[in-house]
Design an enzyme around this catalytic site. Structure first.
Site, mmCIF file in Angstrom:
data_model
loop_
_atom_site.group_PDB
_atom_site.id
_atom_site.type_symbol
_atom_site.label_atom_id
_atom_site.label_comp_id
_atom_site.label_asym_id
_atom_site.label_seq_id
_atom_site.Cartn_x
_atom_site.Cartn_y
_atom_site.Cartn_z
ATOM 1 N N LYS A 178 0.835 -1.212 0.000
ATOM 2 C CA LYS A 178 0.000 0.000 0.000
ATOM 3 C C LYS A 178 0.862 1.252 0.000
ATOM 4 O O LYS A 178 0.691 2.148 -0.828
ATOM 5 C CB LYS A 178 -0.901 -0.029 1.243
ATOM 6 C CG LYS A 178 -1.507 1.306 1.636
ATOM 7 C CD LYS A 178 -2.407 1.187 2.851
ATOM 8 C CE LYS A 178 -1.766 1.496 4.175
ATOM 9 N NZ LYS A 178 -1.591 2.905 4.507
ATOM 10 N N ASN A 179 1.806 1.327 0.957
ATOM 11 C CA ASN A 179 2.546 2.576 1.143
ATOM 12 C C ASN A 179 3.627 2.815 0.094
ATOM 13 O O ASN A 179 4.271 3.855 0.105
ATOM 14 C CB ASN A 179 3.128 2.633 2.564
ATOM 15 C CG ASN A 179 2.030 2.894 3.585
ATOM 16 O OD1 ASN A 179 0.938 3.344 3.229
ATOM 17 N ND2 ASN A 179 2.303 2.613 4.850
ATOM 18 N N CYS A 184 -5.440 11.558 12.536
ATOM 19 C CA CYS A 184 -6.160 10.303 12.688
ATOM 20 C C CYS A 184 -5.989 9.777 14.095
ATOM 21 O O CYS A 184 -5.348 10.405 14.931
ATOM 22 C CB CYS A 184 -5.725 9.288 11.644
ATOM 23 S SG CYS A 184 -4.084 8.683 11.900
ATOM 24 N N ARG A 218 -0.548 13.985 13.430
ATOM 25 C CA ARG A 218 -0.073 13.958 12.038
ATOM 26 C C ARG A 218 0.088 15.352 11.403
ATOM 27 O O ARG A 218 -0.552 15.686 10.409
ATOM 28 C CB ARG A 218 -0.983 13.093 11.145
ATOM 29 C CG ARG A 218 -1.517 11.827 11.758
ATOM 30 C CD ARG A 218 -0.555 10.675 11.821
ATOM 31 N NE ARG A 218 0.105 10.203 10.651
ATOM 32 C CZ ARG A 218 -0.290 9.188 9.885
ATOM 33 N NH1 ARG A 218 -1.400 8.576 10.150
ATOM 34 N NH2 ARG A 218 0.440 8.794 8.864
ATOM 35 N N ASP A 266 4.050 0.202 12.426
ATOM 36 C CA ASP A 266 2.844 -0.416 11.862
ATOM 37 C C ASP A 266 2.680 -1.874 12.293
ATOM 38 O O ASP A 266 1.592 -2.439 12.152
ATOM 39 C CB ASP A 266 2.859 -0.328 10.327
ATOM 40 C CG ASP A 266 2.744 1.105 9.847
ATOM 41 O OD1 ASP A 266 2.294 1.956 10.630
ATOM 42 O OD2 ASP A 266 3.127 1.381 8.692
ATOM 43 N N ARG A 299 -8.952 -0.631 4.365
ATOM 44 C CA ARG A 299 -8.039 0.420 3.891
ATOM 45 C C ARG A 299 -6.712 -0.175 3.447
ATOM 46 O O ARG A 299 -6.057 0.364 2.553
ATOM 47 C CB ARG A 299 -7.753 1.431 5.018
ATOM 48 C CG ARG A 299 -8.833 2.461 5.242
ATOM 49 C CD ARG A 299 -8.350 3.459 6.281
ATOM 50 N NE ARG A 299 -6.995 3.876 5.967
ATOM 51 C CZ ARG A 299 -6.070 4.219 6.868
ATOM 52 N NH1 ARG A 299 -6.378 4.238 8.143
ATOM 53 N NH2 ARG A 299 -4.859 4.568 6.493
#
Ligand code: EPU
Length: 421
Positions: free
Chosen positions: A22-23, A116, A121, A308, A401
């Site tokens: 994803k990232n 979030c 952030r 993460d 997500r």
């Protein structure tokens, strides 16, 4: 809002495949906006965060064609768009559109990318870095406007020093500076996460000149970068989540399509804990380990333990023998999920918002919970599979997500899980 319903304590076995990162993929989709034409990315996961970045870029006239995990990005008719502020606020990664759009159009206006659950952030490091490259930044309470300098002197070298390491900050500058003709940029104290290195490989395939030495990245800016075909790296966080899932449920599981080196900090912990595993080229076999020991986890920038994977590791530690410590050093509020594990029966001492002690092994029981964010949601999935009885996880979208069709993949290895709309 969808929810997952899980019947715990099933024996899991077989093989599970890791999809694209994803990232890394999001940044390459942004990177495709640097040039006009069709870029093709392979191994792009079909997840909510990717769909959101696609929808944002459709406001700019970018066209997308998906065929399985292959995504064609056509930027031929791209113009400066006005994306929906709500959508931009929903996805933190939208901040990496600044670099490519500024490079291509000379200016860009974006709404605040938002905070979030895991912390506030801010984007001050991005702003400071762009200002170091003489970009004008106008800020009000609704949006940021970035304007590239018009007359840059030839063959200039600029330096961007990050006082704190930032993944998307480094990527934003990489994306912007790669395409600045006759301008050299040196980034110091840069992030060197595998996703950053994969973005650099993508940019180099497109013709960019970039060199990495420790935490210093040198970019020789060039115009005429061109569209490419590129395969996105496997998702190391998804791979780590599956490895932890196997260990926590005491299962025999083969995890396919990963880069073992990317998981070094996790596997080092597994070795000390006494969790058995075997590495073969691009797969990882986790063997049933009935007992494993407590350990301390300190998150940090790559190559240290990834933030993460800290929440999934939290559930694993509830099943370890003895007292474990977690120290979260990247984000301010990433231990909230521990309160939910406590409700399931875990023995947790939350020392402050960044440190906790976990005593195991604890018997967990299924209850109804809300997934707080992406990684906390994945953690609850593992907790539901470890616990006895039924676990209900609301806000399944948080998990969608970052993990594609997770229930189908878990069912194939023996999990009892269903999605209820
Ligand atoms: N920070 C600032 N100012 C800034 C930017 C960051 O103070 O302008 C702080 C952050 O608050 C944090 C630290 O610096 O305390 C590091 O943040 P970083 O900028 O590296 O995080 P990010 O780039 O916003 C990416 C990933 C995250 C991952 C972090 C750390 C993307 C889209 N997101 O975020 O991924 O946790 O790096 O590795 O690449 C996830 O996938 O679940 C996720 C949250």
């Amino acid at each position: 809002m969808a929810k997952f319903i899980i019947e715990g304590k099933q024996k899991l076995s077989g093989e599970i495949e890791v999809y694209g990162a994803k990232n890394a993929a999001i940044k390459m989709i942004a990177g495709a906006c640097l040039f006009s034409g069709k870029t093709v990315l392979e191994n792009v996961p079909d997840i909510l965060d990717i769909q959101k970045i696609i929808t944002i870029l459709e406001f700019f006239g970018v066209r997308f064609l998906r065929n399985g995990h292959t995504l064609e990005i056509d930027t031929s008719n791209m113009t400066l768009g006005d994306p929906d502020p709500k959508l931009v606020g929903e996805i933190r990664a939208s901040i990496v559109l600044v670099g490519p759009l500024l490079s291509r159009f000379g200016k860009v206006k974006i709404p605040h990318p938002g905070g979030c659950m895991i912390g506030s952030r801010p984007i001050d490091l991005h702003i400071k870095a762009f200002k170091d490259l003489s970009v004008k930044v106008i800020e009000n309470n609704k949006f940021y406007q970035f304007e590239a300098p018009v007359n840059l002197s030839e063959n200039k070298t600029s330096q961007v020093n990050f006082k704190k390491i930032s993944v998307t900050g480094t990527e934003n500058i990489l994306l912007y500076a790669s395409n600045l003709e006759n301008q050299d940029t040196i980034i110091t104290n840069a992030a060197i996460e595998p996703e950053v290195i994969d973005l650099i490989k993508f940019l180099k395939t497109a013709g960019a000149e970039i060199a990495v030495s420790k935490r210093e990245i040198s970019i020789k800016g060039k115009k005429n970068l061109s569209p490419v075909r590129y395969r996105v790296m496997p998702d190391r966080i998804e791979a780590g989540t599956f490895a932890i899932l196997a260990a926590a449920t005491k299962s025999d599981l083969k995890i396919l399509n990963l880069v073992p080196n990317h998981l070094e900090s996790l596997l080092d912990k597994f070795k000390i804990m006494g969790i058995q595993f075997e590495i073969n080229d691009n797969s990882l076999y986790i063997k049933t380990s009935p007992d494993f020991q407590a350990i301390s986890i300190n998150t940090g920038e790559y190559p240290d333990f990834p933030t993460d994977l800290q929440p999934p590791m939290g559930i694993l530690l509830t099943q370890a023998q003895g007292r474990s410590m977690i120290k979260e050093n990247i984000f301010d509020h990433r231990l909230e999920y521990l309160k939910q594990l406590e409700k399931m029966g875990a023995k947790i001492d939350l020392i402050d918002t960044k440190q906790a002690e976990i005593t195991g092994p604890a018997k967990l029981s299924g209850i109804k919970l809300d997934s707080l964010d992406l990684r906390a949601g994945a953690t609850l999935l593992i907790a539901g599979l470890v616990a006895s009885g039924t676990t209900e996880i609301n806000n399944a979208e948080n998990i969608d997500r970052g993990y594609e069709k997770i229930e189908d993949r878990l069912k194939r290895i023996g999990a009892k899980i269903k999605r209820v709309l």
